[in-house]
Design a protein around this motif. Structure first.
Motif, short mmCIF file in Angstrom:
data_model
loop_
_atom_site.label_atom_id
_atom_site.label_comp_id
_atom_site.label_asym_id
_atom_site.label_seq_id
_atom_site.Cartn_x
_atom_site.Cartn_y
_atom_site.Cartn_z
N ALA A 219 0.70 -1.35 -0.10
CA ALA A 219 -0.24 0.07 -0.15
C ALA A 219 0.95 1.19 0.03
O ALA A 219 0.66 2.13 -0.92
CB ALA A 219 -0.98 0.08 1.07
N THR A 220 1.95 1.26 0.90
CA THR A 220 2.84 2.67 1.07
C THR A 220 3.68 2.77 -0.29
O THR A 220 3.88 3.72 -0.63
CB THR A 220 3.43 2.50 2.28
OG1 THR A 220 4.32 1.50 2.23
CG2 THR A 220 2.54 2.72 3.36
N GLY A 221 3.79 1.39 -0.90
CA GLY A 221 4.93 1.60 -2.02
C GLY A 221 4.23 1.75 -3.31
O GLY A 221 4.76 2.32 -4.28
N GLU A 222 2.90 1.38 -3.57
CA GLU A 222 2.39 1.14 -5.10
C GLU A 222 1.14 2.10 -5.17
O GLU A 222 0.66 2.55 -6.06
CB GLU A 222 1.95 -0.16 -5.25
CG GLU A 222 2.86 -1.32 -5.00
CD GLU A 222 4.01 -1.05 -6.09
OE1 GLU A 222 3.87 -0.46 -7.23
OE2 GLU A 222 5.18 -1.55 -5.85
N MET A 223 0.39 2.64 -4.03
CA MET A 223 -0.78 3.54 -3.91
C MET A 223 -0.70 5.03 -4.38
O MET A 223 -1.60 5.74 -4.96
CB MET A 223 -1.68 3.41 -2.79
CG MET A 223 -2.33 1.89 -2.71
SD MET A 223 -3.12 1.29 -4.05
CE MET A 223 -1.88 0.37 -4.99
#
Length: 321
Positions: A219-223
């Motif tokens: 979530a923190t890397g891709e969103m």
């Protein structure tokens, strides 16, 4: 030969919102009293939750959806007779059949609409919102009631402190209808099915399970790029966003995304602090409560970002009703 088709309006928008939270407030101290091996500071530092709501034992997904849906209809000024499609986003129905939508429509006095459920986990509301918009734009429906309703209290392993402290019950709703201008921007959606096993319901125990660290990294890397793409497609600079309403998964994820996207003038929804993680219901619940409190002006651009089970995601800019 060529088949005839229907024509719809120039655009769509959210006409009204509604929400419902059960009356049972479960604090962190209540969980400790129930035997959960944790403490208040650990929960607040890890996920940012101070309390959450759980439904009564006999309170169902349809019950909660009815409360939220009736409020959304009232706020929109749309009569039940003017609704042609009812969509319920949920992943916590106790059985796969029947779906919640037809029963909800009957409860609300909506006669013979199209009605079905959408199961895309935590991004389900945004998926359903865009299905509703497409139905109106193509002339398949005049107005659509979209409700996200989740009841996670029936799926919790109270011995698993990584999940039972987070999940909760609630419903949020929106009425989508025609507009002379575009009030629902283009959606940016997708999925990472290779990691679908990180969020599951165990087949044997029927308990919710997730690999929390894997979901956090994803979530923190891709969103953030998804959110920025949604702004770009809508023709809105991130500095113009009035409010950011992401899925309320974890306060650390929410704050990290807000920083990485760069939203200098946006109010950030932190509904998780007192509502917990209600999966598909988190976005409409938080948005409805913010609008009710007068935090978002009518017509202001709001960035929605759903992500979670699947791993599916959906980002979109909408105008506040």
């Amino acid at each position: 030969m060529t088949l005839a088709s229907t024509a719809g309006p120039a655009g769509t928008r959210i006409l009204g919102l509604g929400h419902y939270r059960p009356g049972n407030v479960i604090t962190n101290h209540d969980l400790i009293a129930r035997g959960v091996d944790t403490d208040d500071e650990w929960i607040k530092s890890r996920v940012g939750i101070t309390e959450r709501r759980w439904a009564d034992p006999d309170e169902t997904i349809v019950d909660m959806a009815e409360q939220a849906g009736s409020k959304a209809l009232a706020a929109s000024g749309v009569a039940a007779s003017e609704v042609d499609l009812v969509l319920v986003a949920t992943c916590t129905m106790p059985t796969p059949v029947p779906s919640a939508a037809p029963a909800l429509a009957h409860r609300l006095g909506i006669e013979a609409p199209g009605a079905y459920d959408v199961n895309s986990g935590c991004s389900g509301f945004v998926y359903a919102l865009n299905t509703a918009s497409a139905a109106v734009l193509t002339g398949q429906a005049r107005n659509v009631l979209v409700v996200a309703s989740e009841r996670f209290s029936g799926w919790l392993d109270m011995a698993d402190r990584s999940t039972c402290i987070i999940l909760a019950d609630a419903a949020g709703a929106a009425v989508v209808g025609p507009s002379d201008a575009i009030g629902l921007g283009p959606v940016v959606w997708g999925s990472d099915g290779e990691q679908a096993g990180t969020v599951t319901i165990d087949e044997d125990s029927r308990f919710f399970q997730q690999e929390g660290q894997a979901v956090y990294r994803w979530a923190t890397g891709e969103m953030a790029p998804v959110a920025l793409a949604a702004c770009e497609r809508a023709g809105v600079d991130p500095s113009e966003i009035a409010a950011f309403v992401p899925h309320q998964a974890n306060l650390r994820i929410i704050d990290a995304l807000a920083r990485r996207i760069g939203l200098p003038n946006a109010i950030v929804a932190r509904d998780i602090e007192t509502s917990g993680n209600t999966s598909a219901a988190t976005i409409p619940l938080a948005l409805s409560r913010m609008v009710e409190r007068g935090e978002i002006p009518s017509g202001a651009p709001v960035l929605l970002l759903g992500f979670g089970a699947g791993l599916a995601y959906a980002g979109q800019v909408v105008l506040a009703p």
